[in-house]
Scaffold this motif. Structure first.
Motif, PDB file in Angstrom:
ATOM      1  N   SER A 125       0.838  -1.199   0.000  1.00  0.00           N
ATOM      2  CA  SER A 125       0.000   0.000   0.000  1.00  0.00           C
ATOM      3  C   SER A 125       0.876   1.253   0.000  1.00  0.00           C
ATOM      4  O   SER A 125       1.963   1.266   0.577  1.00  0.00           O
ATOM      5  N   PRO A 126       0.435   2.325  -0.651  1.00  0.00           N
ATOM      6  CA  PRO A 126       1.219   3.565  -0.690  1.00  0.00           C
ATOM      7  C   PRO A 126       1.505   4.155   0.685  1.00  0.00           C
ATOM      8  O   PRO A 126       2.589   4.684   0.925  1.00  0.00           O
ATOM      9  N   VAL A 127       0.532   4.065   1.592  1.00  0.00           N
ATOM     10  CA  VAL A 127       0.743   4.612   2.936  1.00  0.00           C
ATOM     11  C   VAL A 127       1.814   3.820   3.681  1.00  0.00           C
ATOM     12  O   VAL A 127       2.671   4.390   4.364  1.00  0.00           O
ATOM     13  N   ALA A 128       1.796   2.503   3.539  1.00  0.00           N
ATOM     14  CA  ALA A 128       2.831   1.678   4.178  1.00  0.00           C
ATOM     15  C   ALA A 128       4.200   1.972   3.574  1.00  0.00           C
ATOM     16  O   ALA A 128       5.214   1.985   4.282  1.00  0.00           O
ATOM     17  N   LEU A 129       4.243   2.228   2.277  1.00  0.00           N
ATOM     18  CA  LEU A 129       5.498   2.606   1.618  1.00  0.00           C
ATOM     19  C   LEU A 129       6.060   3.871   2.229  1.00  0.00           C
ATOM     20  O   LEU A 129       7.250   3.932   2.578  1.00  0.00           O
ATOM     21  N   ALA A 130       5.234   4.901   2.374  1.00  0.00           N
ATOM     22  CA  ALA A 130       5.690   6.170   2.947  1.00  0.00           C
ATOM     23  C   ALA A 130       6.166   5.990   4.385  1.00  0.00           C
ATOM     24  O   ALA A 130       7.171   6.601   4.801  1.00  0.00           O
TER      25      ALA A 130
ATOM     26  N   ASN B  29      16.674   9.009  -7.736  1.00  0.00           N
ATOM     27  CA  ASN B  29      17.649   7.964  -7.376  1.00  0.00           C
ATOM     28  C   ASN B  29      18.070   7.988  -5.912  1.00  0.00           C
ATOM     29  O   ASN B  29      19.188   7.573  -5.581  1.00  0.00           O
ATOM     30  N   ASP B  30      17.194   8.463  -5.034  1.00  0.00           N
ATOM     31  CA  ASP B  30      17.453   8.312  -3.605  1.00  0.00           C
ATOM     32  C   ASP B  30      17.469   6.813  -3.299  1.00  0.00           C
ATOM     33  O   ASP B  30      16.500   6.106  -3.606  1.00  0.00           O
ATOM     34  N   PRO B  31      18.542   6.288  -2.727  1.00  0.00           N
ATOM     35  CA  PRO B  31      18.674   4.827  -2.602  1.00  0.00           C
ATOM     36  C   PRO B  31      17.597   4.173  -1.748  1.00  0.00           C
ATOM     37  O   PRO B  31      17.100   3.082  -2.087  1.00  0.00           O
ATOM     38  N   ILE B  32      17.244   4.787  -0.623  1.00  0.00           N
ATOM     39  CA  ILE B  32      16.227   4.195   0.253  1.00  0.00           C
ATOM     40  C   ILE B  32      14.863   4.214  -0.425  1.00  0.00           C
ATOM     41  O   ILE B  32      14.150   3.202  -0.461  1.00  0.00           O
ATOM     42  N   ALA B  33      14.482   5.365  -0.975  1.00  0.00           N
ATOM     43  CA  ALA B  33      13.191   5.477  -1.640  1.00  0.00           C
ATOM     44  C   ALA B  33      13.111   4.536  -2.843  1.00  0.00           C
ATOM     45  O   ALA B  33      12.092   3.861  -3.048  1.00  0.00           O
ATOM     46  N   PHE B  34      14.179   4.479  -3.622  1.00  0.00           N
ATOM     47  CA  PHE B  34      14.198   3.610  -4.803  1.00  0.00           C
ATOM     48  C   PHE B  34      14.016   2.150  -4.403  1.00  0.00           C
ATOM     49  O   PHE B  34      13.222   1.415  -5.012  1.00  0.00           O
ATOM     50  N   GLU B  35      14.728   1.725  -3.372  1.00  0.00           N
ATOM     51  CA  GLU B  35      14.642   0.332  -2.924  1.00  0.00           C
ATOM     52  C   GLU B  35      13.234  -0.013  -2.449  1.00  0.00           C
ATOM     53  O   GLU B  35      12.697  -1.076  -2.773  1.00  0.00           O
ATOM     54  N   GLU B  36      12.622   0.895  -1.678  1.00  0.00           N
ATOM     55  CA  GLU B  36      11.302   0.604  -1.140  1.00  0.00           C
ATOM     56  C   GLU B  36      10.209   0.651  -2.213  1.00  0.00           C
ATOM     57  O   GLU B  36       9.248  -0.118  -2.162  1.00  0.00           O
ATOM     58  N   VAL B  37      10.344   1.534  -3.182  1.00  0.00           N
ATOM     59  CA  VAL B  37       9.383   1.569  -4.292  1.00  0.00           C
ATOM     60  C   VAL B  37       9.468   0.276  -5.099  1.00  0.00           C
ATOM     61  O   VAL B  37       8.449  -0.311  -5.482  1.00  0.00           O
ATOM     62  N   GLU B  38      10.685  -0.180  -5.366  1.00  0.00           N
ATOM     63  CA  GLU B  38      10.852  -1.440  -6.087  1.00  0.00           C
ATOM     64  C   GLU B  38      10.247  -2.607  -5.313  1.00  0.00           C
ATOM     65  O   GLU B  38       9.611  -3.498  -5.889  1.00  0.00           O
TER      66      GLU B  38
END
Length: 295
Positions: free
Chosen positions: A176-181, A207-216
């Protein structure tokens, strides 16, 4: 025919943060508006009765169509389960609302309403076997089988968010998007509600590494969840709704994960036919009207 002689419906969509309202008149939504969800039942009743009385001066309101969270037990006239709006689960909620409005009411779960809207008038019009997933604070959903809502024996058909996708976490927690955030906020040392999913996607695009990893990670488990639903329920089409459905790259990113799932792992099965819900923010209101007329 004037507005005061032609029959209209007062329409409500109750959400955790806002209540939307409208009038269904001549096959369209009119007078659309919203207000912050009241914290108490008394405040809620005062607000909706005031709006209804104002609209009743212009329209011939003959009923109220309502979308809301929770499990609607029509026979017992109660809203089962839990939600962010605790007072809707009181035993007297439906009876009190009907009495205060002075209108007959038909209610249905918000995700079910979204599905009814899409099957009747939207992206799945003409199709008989459809799944709808609404991605937000969790993952809600609905099942349309042979053209009708499939609620299941315990009335929890479509609660896809509770599916376990690994040993500890469910579909909602992983996709879920909220859990991602929340995950990105925590990993960056912020309070759990510091960031929105839109901000996370913006960081990932940079290319923020944490955000990129969690979105993937989110898209990885979203693809797995969609695949599991396809192979267990086998719908003609799966529709995705919620604010994230407005992203122009959503289907592209999901399909990219399917490439990994099907080709990289040589998975056998039917690739899901994924599309976006048509009605966006109006889906629950329109679906509540559809439910009113078929109820």
């Amino acid at each position: 025919m004037s507005k005061m002689t032609e029959q209209s419906l007062f329409v409500l969509d109750l959400g955790g943060s806002a209540v939307k309202y409208s009038v269904w008149y001549q096959e369209e939504l009119h007078e659309k508006g919203k207000f912050k969800t009241p914290k108490t039942f008394t405040s809620f009743l005062e607000k909706v009765v005031g709006i209804k009385e104002r609209l009743a001066k212009k329209y011939n309101l003959v009923g109220c169509a309502c979308s809301l969270p929770g499990t609607v037990n029509v026979e017992e006239k109660i809203i089962e389960g839990t939600s962010a709006i605790k007072y809707i689960h009181q035993e007297t909620f439906i009876e009190s609302l009907e009495s205060c409005l002075g209108l007959p009411i038909r209610l249905e779960n918000d995700a079910n309403c979204a599905a009814l809207a899409e099957v009747s008038l939207g992206a799945a019009k003409g199709k008989k076997d459809v799944l709808v997933l609404v991605l937000g604070s969790g993952i809600g959903g609905a099942i349309i089988k042979h053209g009708r809502l499939e609620k299941g024996y315990h009335l929890v058909g479509g609660e896809f968010g509770y599916m376990l996708l690994n040993e500890e976490q469910n579909f909602s927690q992983l996709s879920s998007p909220v859990a991602l955030a929340k995950r990105v906020s925590e990993r960056k040392g912020y309070s759990c509600d510091k960031m929105t999913s839109r901000e996370v996607f913006d960081l990932a695009d940079k290319n923020d590494p944490i955000a990129f990893e969690e979105v993937e990670k989110m898209f990885h488990f979203l693809a797995i969840g969609l695949y599991n639903l396809q192979m267990s329920i086998d719908p003609e089409i799966i529709l995705i709704g919620g604010a994230i459905s407005k992203r122009s790259d959503l289907l592209q990113r999901i399909n990219a994960k399917f490439e990994t799932l099907f080709l990289g792992k040589k998975q056998i099965g039917i690739r899901p036919n994924i599309a976006i819900c048509q009605f966006e923010n109006d889906a629950n209101l329109i679906g509540a009207v559809v439910n009113y007329h078929i109820g």
